[in-house]
Scaffold this motif. Sequence first.
Motif, mmCIF file in Angstrom:
data_model
loop_
_atom_site.group_PDB
_atom_site.id
_atom_site.type_symbol
_atom_site.label_atom_id
_atom_site.label_comp_id
_atom_site.label_asym_id
_atom_site.label_seq_id
_atom_site.Cartn_x
_atom_site.Cartn_y
_atom_site.Cartn_z
ATOM 1 N N GLN A 1 17.986 28.435 -0.637
ATOM 2 C CA GLN A 1 17.114 29.582 -0.386
ATOM 3 C C GLN A 1 16.957 29.817 1.115
ATOM 4 O OE1 GLN A 1 15.914 31.742 -2.813
ATOM 5 N NE2 GLN A 1 15.697 32.906 -0.918
ATOM 6 N N ILE A 2 16.830 28.747 1.881
ATOM 7 C CA ILE A 2 16.748 28.883 3.340
ATOM 8 C C ILE A 2 18.029 29.520 3.872
ATOM 9 C CG2 ILE A 2 16.754 27.546 5.503
ATOM 10 C CD1 ILE A 2 14.723 25.653 4.096
ATOM 11 N N ALA A 3 19.179 29.066 3.369
ATOM 12 C CA ALA A 3 20.462 29.636 3.803
ATOM 13 C C ALA A 3 20.514 31.132 3.502
ATOM 14 C CB ALA A 3 21.621 28.905 3.131
ATOM 15 N N ILE A 4 20.117 31.510 2.310
ATOM 16 C CA ILE A 4 20.117 32.926 1.926
ATOM 17 C C ILE A 4 19.149 33.722 2.802
ATOM 18 C CG2 ILE A 4 19.456 34.519 0.070
ATOM 19 C CD1 ILE A 4 20.629 32.320 -1.877
ATOM 20 N N ASP A 5 17.948 33.172 3.016
ATOM 21 C CA ASP A 5 16.954 33.852 3.854
ATOM 22 C C ASP A 5 17.457 34.056 5.273
ATOM 23 O OD1 ASP A 5 15.291 33.888 1.645
ATOM 24 O OD2 ASP A 5 13.954 32.299 2.392
ATOM 25 N N LYS A 6 18.274 33.128 5.756
ATOM 26 C CA LYS A 6 18.816 33.237 7.116
ATOM 27 C C LYS A 6 20.169 33.958 7.124
ATOM 28 C CE LYS A 6 16.465 29.207 9.005
ATOM 29 N NZ LYS A 6 16.067 29.457 10.377
ATOM 30 N N GLU A 7 20.533 34.512 5.977
ATOM 31 C CA GLU A 7 21.740 35.319 5.808
ATOM 32 C C GLU A 7 23.045 34.537 5.984
ATOM 33 O OE1 GLU A 7 21.269 38.913 8.103
ATOM 34 O OE2 GLU A 7 19.593 39.558 6.849
ATOM 35 N N TYR A 8 23.009 33.262 5.628
ATOM 36 C CA TYR A 8 24.244 32.478 5.565
ATOM 37 C C TYR A 8 24.870 32.718 4.204
ATOM 38 C CZ TYR A 8 23.273 29.903 9.827
ATOM 39 O OH TYR A 8 23.050 29.561 11.128
ATOM 40 N N GLN A 9 26.184 32.736 4.168
ATOM 41 C CA GLN A 9 26.883 32.895 2.900
ATOM 42 C C GLN A 9 27.494 31.593 2.411
ATOM 43 O OE1 GLN A 9 29.645 36.135 3.252
ATOM 44 N NE2 GLN A 9 28.031 37.604 3.697
ATOM 45 N N VAL A 10 27.499 30.568 3.271
ATOM 46 C CA VAL A 10 28.135 29.299 2.923
ATOM 47 C C VAL A 10 27.288 28.128 3.416
ATOM 48 C CG1 VAL A 10 30.180 27.839 3.319
ATOM 49 C CG2 VAL A 10 30.451 30.310 3.008
ATOM 50 N N ILE A 11 27.176 27.112 2.569
ATOM 51 C CA ILE A 11 26.612 25.822 2.977
ATOM 52 C C ILE A 11 27.780 24.848 3.044
ATOM 53 C CG2 ILE A 11 25.163 23.867 2.316
ATOM 54 C CD1 ILE A 11 23.211 25.762 1.076
ATOM 55 N N ALA A 12 27.868 24.091 4.128
ATOM 56 C CA ALA A 12 28.928 23.105 4.329
ATOM 57 C C ALA A 12 28.327 21.700 4.341
ATOM 58 C CB ALA A 12 29.657 23.372 5.640
ATOM 59 N N ILE A 13 29.070 20.756 3.792
ATOM 60 C CA ILE A 13 28.668 19.352 3.807
ATOM 61 C C ILE A 13 29.894 18.504 4.111
ATOM 62 C CG2 ILE A 13 26.772 19.645 2.148
ATOM 63 C CD1 ILE A 13 28.635 18.510 -0.020
ATOM 64 N N THR A 14 29.661 17.268 4.509
ATOM 65 C CA THR A 14 30.733 16.283 4.609
ATOM 66 C C THR A 14 30.346 15.091 3.734
ATOM 67 O OG1 THR A 14 29.761 15.342 6.626
ATOM 68 C CG2 THR A 14 31.530 16.955 6.909
ATOM 69 N N VAL A 15 31.327 14.560 3.019
ATOM 70 C CA VAL A 15 31.100 13.437 2.115
ATOM 71 C C VAL A 15 32.213 12.419 2.348
ATOM 72 C CG1 VAL A 15 30.852 12.739 -0.309
ATOM 73 C CG2 VAL A 15 30.157 15.035 0.390
ATOM 74 N N ILE A 16 31.869 11.147 2.373
ATOM 75 C CA ILE A 16 32.893 10.108 2.503
ATOM 76 C C ILE A 16 33.884 10.286 1.359
ATOM 77 C CG2 ILE A 16 33.350 7.621 2.452
ATOM 78 C CD1 ILE A 16 30.624 7.215 3.816
ATOM 79 N N SER A 17 35.154 10.355 1.687
ATOM 80 C CA SER A 17 36.202 10.757 0.733
ATOM 81 C C SER A 17 36.315 9.872 -0.506
ATOM 82 C CB SER A 17 37.558 10.823 1.434
ATOM 83 O OG SER A 17 37.937 9.536 1.895
ATOM 84 N N ILE A 18 35.906 8.622 -0.421
ATOM 85 C CA ILE A 18 36.018 7.744 -1.594
ATOM 86 C C ILE A 18 34.708 7.636 -2.379
ATOM 87 C CG2 ILE A 18 37.984 6.429 -0.733
ATOM 88 C CD1 ILE A 18 36.050 4.260 0.161
ATOM 89 N N ARG A 19 33.734 8.471 -2.056
ATOM 90 C CA ARG A 19 32.469 8.518 -2.806
ATOM 91 C C ARG A 19 32.623 9.496 -3.972
ATOM 92 N NH1 ARG A 19 27.548 7.323 -0.796
ATOM 93 N NH2 ARG A 19 27.148 7.272 -3.018
ATOM 94 N N HIS A 20 33.474 9.149 -4.926
ATOM 95 C CA HIS A 20 33.853 10.044 -6.013
ATOM 96 C C HIS A 20 32.662 10.514 -6.844
ATOM 97 C CE1 HIS A 20 37.946 9.297 -4.899
ATOM 98 N NE2 HIS A 20 37.753 7.992 -5.010
#
Length: 188
Positions: free
Chosen positions: A111-130
């Motif tokens: 909701q914060i992202a939408i309110d600030k007019e972002y269209q994408v949320i990005a994250i990073t995850v350790i690749s073997i954390r399946h």
Amino acid sequence: MLLNEQISPAGEADIPALNELVNSAYRGESSQRGWTSEGHLLGGIRTSEQSLREMFQNPSATLLKYVADGQLLGCVYLEEKKPDLYLGMLTVSPDAQANGIGKKLMAIAEQIAIDKEYQVIAITVISIRHELIAWYERRGFRATGETVPFPDDERFGQPKQPLEFIVMKKKLEENYDTEIKGDTQIKK
């Protein structure tokens, strides 16, 4: 059942409690009670009071806290990194996991992202954390194919094996008319 829940911006006065929460969920013996532990992959601590203080000094960042019944049980870090809103350090106390706290923090972040007019949320995850990658996929995140090296900095822990992050993103415009019910998306 959790009562008197509140999600609000954290402040510098919350640093000691946030430090304890994050480290208890990701590293050490207490983290083994939850499914988010990284202790088998990394030694050392997940964060420090100094690192948290630096987060609060970043004008592009917000750290939200989840409090229920007067207890700090969760948090999430948001940083405006145009063109995306970056989400990190999503944390739920090992003793409070499986109560929907992570989903609630994600919903507020979106909701914060939408309110600030972002269209994408990005994250990073350790690749073997399946299992963690699968959790984010159930919430609409998709791997981009991009990887990021794990930092060579003891402030983030000491890897017990070679590690890297994958970048995952969620497009928000697809969810403007979507209500989330558990793991199911229902079009309005």
